[in-house]
Scaffold this motif. Structure first.
Motif, short mmCIF file in Angstrom:
data_model
loop_
_atom_site.label_atom_id
_atom_site.label_comp_id
_atom_site.label_asym_id
_atom_site.label_seq_id
_atom_site.Cartn_x
_atom_site.Cartn_y
_atom_site.Cartn_z
N ASP A 61 31.55 38.91 58.14
CA ASP A 61 32.56 37.93 58.51
C ASP A 61 33.28 37.47 57.25
OD1 ASP A 61 34.09 36.11 59.86
OD2 ASP A 61 32.53 34.58 59.95
N LEU A 62 34.36 38.16 56.91
CA LEU A 62 35.11 37.86 55.69
C LEU A 62 36.58 37.69 56.03
CD1 LEU A 62 33.86 40.48 53.06
CD2 LEU A 62 33.51 38.03 52.96
N ASP A 63 37.23 36.77 55.35
CA ASP A 63 38.67 36.69 55.39
C ASP A 63 39.18 37.69 54.35
OD1 ASP A 63 41.36 36.15 55.11
OD2 ASP A 63 41.12 33.99 54.82
N LEU A 64 39.69 38.83 54.81
CA LEU A 64 40.09 39.87 53.87
C LEU A 64 41.24 39.44 52.98
CD1 LEU A 64 39.71 43.21 55.85
CD2 LEU A 64 38.06 41.99 54.44
N GLY A 65 41.94 38.39 53.36
CA GLY A 65 42.99 37.85 52.50
C GLY A 65 42.46 37.19 51.24
N LEU A 66 41.14 36.95 51.20
CA LEU A 66 40.52 36.34 50.01
C LEU A 66 39.62 37.32 49.27
CD1 LEU A 66 39.61 32.81 51.43
CD2 LEU A 66 41.62 33.48 50.10
N VAL A 67 39.73 38.60 49.62
CA VAL A 67 38.90 39.62 48.97
C VAL A 67 39.76 40.39 47.98
CG1 VAL A 67 37.57 41.74 49.31
CG2 VAL A 67 37.31 39.83 50.90
N GLY A 68 39.25 40.53 46.76
CA GLY A 68 39.91 41.35 45.75
C GLY A 68 39.09 42.58 45.48
N LEU A 71 38.76 47.27 40.10
CA LEU A 71 38.74 48.71 39.85
C LEU A 71 38.56 48.98 38.38
CD1 LEU A 71 41.89 49.38 42.02
CD2 LEU A 71 39.54 49.93 42.68
N LEU A 72 37.77 49.98 38.05
CA LEU A 72 37.60 50.38 36.66
C LEU A 72 37.92 51.86 36.54
CD1 LEU A 72 36.66 49.67 33.77
CD2 LEU A 72 34.36 50.38 34.48
N GLY A 73 38.81 52.18 35.62
CA GLY A 73 39.18 53.55 35.34
C GLY A 73 39.28 53.76 33.85
N THR A 74 39.79 54.89 33.45
CA THR A 74 39.88 55.19 32.02
C THR A 74 40.82 54.24 31.29
OG1 THR A 74 41.58 56.83 32.49
CG2 THR A 74 39.32 57.63 32.32
N ALA A 75 41.79 53.65 31.99
CA ALA A 75 42.73 52.72 31.35
C ALA A 75 42.21 51.29 31.32
CB ALA A 75 44.08 52.77 32.07
N GLY A 76 41.04 51.04 31.88
CA GLY A 76 40.49 49.69 31.90
C GLY A 76 40.46 49.12 33.31
N PRO A 77 40.08 47.84 33.43
CA PRO A 77 39.93 47.24 34.76
C PRO A 77 41.23 46.70 35.32
CG PRO A 77 39.20 45.71 33.10
CD PRO A 77 39.59 46.96 32.37
N GLY A 78 41.29 46.57 36.63
CA GLY A 78 42.40 45.95 37.34
C GLY A 78 41.90 45.38 38.65
N ILE A 79 42.69 44.52 39.26
CA ILE A 79 42.33 43.93 40.55
C ILE A 79 43.46 44.17 41.52
CG2 ILE A 79 42.01 41.74 41.79
CD1 ILE A 79 40.38 40.71 39.53
N VAL A 80 43.11 44.52 42.75
CA VAL A 80 44.09 44.67 43.82
C VAL A 80 43.66 43.73 44.94
CG1 VAL A 80 45.16 46.26 45.43
CG2 VAL A 80 44.40 47.09 43.22
N PRO A 81 44.57 42.85 45.41
CA PRO A 81 44.22 42.02 46.57
C PRO A 81 44.22 42.86 47.83
CG PRO A 81 46.18 41.19 45.40
CD PRO A 81 45.88 42.55 44.88
N VAL A 82 43.24 42.68 48.68
CA VAL A 82 43.17 43.46 49.91
C VAL A 82 44.35 43.13 50.82
CG1 VAL A 82 41.85 43.77 52.05
CG2 VAL A 82 40.70 43.86 49.85
N ALA A 119 43.02 31.39 43.53
CA ALA A 119 42.02 31.94 42.60
C ALA A 119 42.16 33.46 42.50
CB ALA A 119 40.61 31.57 43.07
N LEU A 120 42.43 34.12 43.63
CA LEU A 120 42.65 35.57 43.62
C LEU A 120 43.92 35.89 42.84
CD1 LEU A 120 42.27 38.49 44.46
CD2 LEU A 120 43.13 37.90 46.73
#
Length: 156
Positions: A61-68, A71-82, A119-120
């Motif tokens: 039971d999650l509000d997907l609008g508040l889930v980030g 991601l980690l790849g060779t260029a470093g980390p990033g965040i994508v909001p769902v 916060a996201l």
């Protein structure tokens, strides 16, 4: 938690224990609660992208609008909001599925639950997608003016 992460080309991703460095890095994001972390198999060298599905079971039971999605790849980390990602409700399966089209260089994915959309947004601003994800596109440069080509005088 009933969440499964699947790489469409390689099957289920491997769950990363919370104490491992990659999971700990994701869990250290300010204002976020750690939901889990997964590692992908190495993508084929000629694959520019991979399709990843995050499958939330019916008991999640999650509000997907508040889930980030961290991601980690060779260029470093990033965040994508769902909330910026197409979400599908699979008719033949209980729960919800989020489908991501990611660069093949992604090695690790973690899910973070934020207390508020602000916060996201703050986390997204700090890690705006060094992977080419999440950041607003830059304004396109002005096209150069066409060169002025002098006309040759007609010879008699």
């Amino acid at each position: 938690m009933d969440v499964t992460v699947v790489d469409a080309g390689a099957g289920p991703a491997t769950r990363v224990p919370a104490g491992e460095a990659d999971a700990a890095a994701a869990a250290s994001i300010d204002g976020a609660g750690f939901l889990g972390c997964w590692r992908f198999a190495t993508a084929p060298p000629d694959a520019p992208t991979r399709v990843v599905e995050i499958r939330f079971g019916a008991t999640v039971d999650l509000d997907l609008g508040l889930v980030g999605v961290w991601l980690l790849g060779t260029a470093g980390p990033g965040i994508v909001p769902v909330l910026e990602i197409a979400r599908t409700d699979d008719a033949g399966r209980l729960g919800r599925t989020v489908r991501l089209h990611l660069p093949a260089e992604i090695e690790v994915l973690a899910l973070l639950r934020f207390d508020s959309a602000r916060a996201l947004e703050r986390a997204w601003e700090r890690l705006p997608g060094s992977l080419g994800l999440g950041a607003a596109p830059e304004a396109a440069p002005e096209p150069p003016a066409p060169p002025v080509v002098p006309l040759r005088a007609r010879l008699p």
